[in-house]
Write an enzyme that holds these catalytic residues in place. Structure first.
Site, mmCIF file in Angstrom:
data_model
loop_
_atom_site.group_PDB
_atom_site.id
_atom_site.type_symbol
_atom_site.label_atom_id
_atom_site.label_comp_id
_atom_site.label_asym_id
_atom_site.label_seq_id
_atom_site.Cartn_x
_atom_site.Cartn_y
_atom_site.Cartn_z
ATOM 1 N N ASN A 97 9.188 93.437 61.748
ATOM 2 C CA ASN A 97 7.956 94.032 61.858
ATOM 3 C C ASN A 97 7.369 93.988 63.581
ATOM 4 O O ASN A 97 7.074 94.593 64.224
ATOM 5 C CB ASN A 97 6.852 93.282 61.155
ATOM 6 N N SER A 134 15.053 141.403 80.642
ATOM 7 C CA SER A 134 15.051 141.828 79.519
ATOM 8 C C SER A 134 16.400 142.731 79.133
ATOM 9 O O SER A 134 16.993 143.131 79.837
ATOM 10 C CB SER A 134 13.792 142.848 79.100
ATOM 11 N N TYR A 169 1.657 95.457 58.648
ATOM 12 C CA TYR A 169 2.587 96.405 58.732
ATOM 13 C C TYR A 169 2.652 97.079 57.471
ATOM 14 O O TYR A 169 2.774 96.489 56.699
ATOM 15 C CB TYR A 169 4.093 95.699 59.070
ATOM 16 N N THR A 226 -14.709 133.999 86.974
ATOM 17 C CA THR A 226 -15.100 133.320 86.142
ATOM 18 C C THR A 226 -15.146 134.477 84.978
ATOM 19 O O THR A 226 -15.302 135.673 85.398
ATOM 20 C CB THR A 226 -16.761 132.924 86.265
ATOM 21 N N HIS A 227 -15.052 133.768 83.466
ATOM 22 C CA HIS A 227 -15.017 134.721 82.526
ATOM 23 C C HIS A 227 -13.632 135.963 82.767
ATOM 24 O O HIS A 227 -13.733 136.852 82.330
ATOM 25 C CB HIS A 227 -16.201 135.883 82.354
ATOM 26 N N SER A 252 16.102 104.740 58.914
ATOM 27 C CA SER A 252 15.346 105.447 60.258
ATOM 28 C C SER A 252 16.412 105.651 61.207
ATOM 29 O O SER A 252 16.295 105.873 62.582
ATOM 30 C CB SER A 252 14.064 104.778 60.869
ATOM 31 N N GLU A 293 5.740 130.783 79.607
ATOM 32 C CA GLU A 293 5.145 131.031 78.523
ATOM 33 C C GLU A 293 5.638 129.685 77.627
ATOM 34 O O GLU A 293 4.679 129.330 76.649
ATOM 35 C CB GLU A 293 5.878 132.253 77.775
ATOM 36 N N LYS A 327 11.988 144.588 83.765
ATOM 37 C CA LYS A 327 11.308 143.271 83.420
ATOM 38 C C LYS A 327 11.890 142.048 84.162
ATOM 39 O O LYS A 327 12.868 141.786 84.325
ATOM 40 C CB LYS A 327 11.367 143.256 81.819
ATOM 41 N N ASN A 355 10.756 138.200 83.013
ATOM 42 C CA ASN A 355 9.556 137.628 82.197
ATOM 43 C C ASN A 355 9.608 136.297 82.311
ATOM 44 O O ASN A 355 10.557 135.355 82.883
ATOM 45 C CB ASN A 355 10.139 137.627 80.725
ATOM 46 N N GLN A 366 6.658 103.788 60.179
ATOM 47 C CA GLN A 366 8.061 104.335 60.606
ATOM 48 C C GLN A 366 7.874 105.685 60.989
ATOM 49 O O GLN A 366 8.723 106.299 61.706
ATOM 50 C CB GLN A 366 9.050 104.077 59.461
ATOM 51 N N LYS A 419 7.835 107.427 64.890
ATOM 52 C CA LYS A 419 8.928 107.500 66.160
ATOM 53 C C LYS A 419 9.156 108.860 66.344
ATOM 54 O O LYS A 419 9.097 109.502 67.494
ATOM 55 C CB LYS A 419 9.901 106.632 65.814
HETATM 56 N N1 ARG Z 1 12.371 100.802 60.478
HETATM 57 C C1 ARG Z 1 11.034 100.312 60.532
HETATM 58 C C2 ARG Z 1 9.852 101.006 61.179
HETATM 59 O O1 ARG Z 1 10.330 101.784 61.850
HETATM 60 C C3 ARG Z 1 11.421 98.887 61.214
HETATM 61 C C4 ARG Z 1 10.402 97.777 60.669
HETATM 62 C C5 ARG Z 1 10.884 97.939 59.243
HETATM 63 N N2 ARG Z 1 10.187 96.373 58.616
HETATM 64 C C6 ARG Z 1 10.164 96.253 57.467
HETATM 65 N N3 ARG Z 1 9.567 95.246 56.861
HETATM 66 N N4 ARG Z 1 10.861 97.025 56.372
HETATM 67 O O2 ARG Z 1 8.895 100.840 60.996
#
Ligand code: ARG
Length: 465
Positions: free
Chosen positions: A116, A283, A323, A161-162, A29, A296, A289, A291, A328, A331
């Site tokens: 964890n 454009s 956990y 409205t509408h 990660s 948007e 134009k 834009n 993971q 993120k």
């Molecule tokens: N990279 C892991 C995550 O984002 C960190 C925690 C990992 N823990 C483990 N016991 N492998 O969740």
């Protein structure tokens, strides 16, 4: 490709070979959680300091660890740090470099802690920082809207409205509607922030620890209100990220509606507003134009923001405690969605600040489409004592006459009006103009310029205060 093919030094004790390259690719990660290095190092400093204060590690080791962590942070700040995928994540990258810098004392940092609770802490801190920034940004947008509203407290435009002309309103009133929505978004941000502000550090892997740690001390050091109460919950839940994403989704929905209105308003057909050059594009083929690309894109960003909310919800659904590596996957989408939210708010603030209202076009449109028909009906009720349902019917017939003749309500002659209802007199014309219409709507929360001036001023006081 693996950049370390020996067994992992963090748990290599019972492994004789390193991971397959594909294993490493799916597992690592560091490509994205490196974003958490500030939070990771802050958490480690608080943890090491607490371990020292409780006599769990020596003060000499604490001093070395704190100095080493600062050195690592500076290396990352300066872009000199070499992140290694073989070290999986930010936690092990930092700790491994710490060991290179300070030697064996680094091995004591992970006492009474697990990755964890470490990731639960880092991610929570990151979401907290991001919510704080977003709250400031939303306040800025509210300010830009309230300023524009005050300047347009008596700018008459059609209310819809509408998407059909309904009744005249003021542009200021319309903009203040968004200030109210954003105020609720800001309330949701504050609310989510308050609920997440408990520290999971010290939950260790899942069960707590036998070391005499002080979780209140680390919680206070990291700006939390208190430690989390249950170690399993601490490492298991990501509801704080989900709350941030759901809050961001609702905010993005509001922004997308305003963006759509800006797109409509800036068409050659409406010409209600003109966006600045700084927030328009041209454009390459059609020279006429201008834009509204930023509007948007703001309109579209909700796709990925609400998508991330759903994505993380699906990741978390059905996971047993505590956990699981699945988590993971929290993120990347959260980083992406909250960055998109922040960018959308910034772009909307710029557009609103720079945008100019075309008061003549708005006024002309407000007068067309029989937008004062309700005023006529209300007048029949007030002046002639008609029941509203009958007044509605009489007005409908007068609108029919005007529409057949292709003229406005104010151009229907008194004789024609009298032919529909004999009681109508000259005084009726006073209510048929758009200014009269908006000025009369003084009920609490109504569109009258005096209301709008007061409401905009109140918001400006709060936002500037
Ligand atoms: N990279 C892991 C995550 O984002 C960190 C925690 C990992 N823990 C483990 N016991 N492998 O969740």
């Amino acid at each position: 490709m693996s950049d370390g093919d020996t067994a992992n030094r963090m748990w290599g004790g019972r492994f004789s070979s390193g991971p397959d390259a594909i294993m490493e690719e799916i597992n690592a990660s560091i490509g994205y959680d490196r974003k958490l290095y500030t939070q990771d190092i802050a958490g480690s400093k608080a943890h090491a300091t607490m371990l020292g204060a409780k006599g769990i590690i020596s003060s000499d080791d604490v001093a070395k660890i704190l100095e080493g962590l600062e050195a690592v942070k500076i290396e990352i700040d300066n872009g000199h740090f070499v992140f290694k995928r073989s070290l999986e994540d930010i936690h092990m990258n930092v700790e491994s470099r710490l060991a290179e810098i300070i030697g064996p004392a680094a091995g004591r940092l992970h006492t009474a802690r697990s990755r964890n609770d470490q990731i639960a802490l880092d991610f929570r801190l990151w979401v907290r920082d991001t919510l704080d920034h977003l709250e400031t940004q939303v306040s800025d947008l509210m300010l830009a809207l309230a300023e524009k509203a005050l300047a347009n407290a008596d700018t008459v435009m059609p209310g819809f409205t509408h998407l059909q002309s309904a009744q005249p309103v003021t542009f200021g009133h319309h903009l203040l509607a968004y200030v109210e929505m954003l105020a609720r978004d800001r309330g949701r941000i504050r609310d989510a922030r308050q609920r997440l502000n408990e520290c999971p550090l010290g939950a260790a892997a899942l069960a707590g620890t036998s070391f005499p740690i002080d979780r209140h001390m680390t919680a206070a050091a990291l700006g939390f209100d208190r430690p989390t109460a249950n170690s399993l919950d601490s490492v298991s839940d990501r509801d704080y990220a989900l709350e941030a994403l759901s809050t961001a989704s609702i905010l993005a929905m509001h922004l997308s509606r305003l963006a759509e209105e800006i797109v409509i308003w800036s068409t050659a057909q409406f010409r209600f507003v003109r966006l600045s050059d700084a927030f328009s594009t041209g454009s390459s083929i059609m020279p006429q134009k201008r834009n509204p690309d930023a509007a948007e894109l703001v309109r579209a960003k909700i796709g990925r923001i609400a998508g991330a909310f759903n994505g993380l919800l699906m990741v978390m659904k059905g996971l047993p405690l505590s956990y699981q590596k699945d988590m993971q996957e929290d993120k990347e989408q959260t980083f992406d969605a909250l960055a998109a939210t922040s960018l959308s708010v910034a772009a909307m603030t710029g557009m609103v600040r720079d945008m100019t209202a075309n008061k003549d076009a708005m006024r002309a449109a407000a007068g067309s489409g029989y937008a004062t028909a309700t005023d006529l009906a209300d007048w029949l009720v007030r002046d002639l004592g008609l029941p509203f349902r009958e007044a509605h019917h009489v007005t409908g017939r007068i609108v029919g006459i005007a529409s057949d003749a292709g003229i406005g309500l104010e151009d229907v002659s008194l004789e024609q009006m009298k032919s529909v209802h004999a009681g109508i007199g000259e005084r009726v014309y006073a209510v048929l103009g758009v200014d009269n219409s908006v000025t009369s709507r003084t009920s609490y929360g109504g569109t009258a310029p005096v209301n709008v001036t007061a409401a905009a001023s109140l918001w400006l006081d709060k936002l500037r205060g």
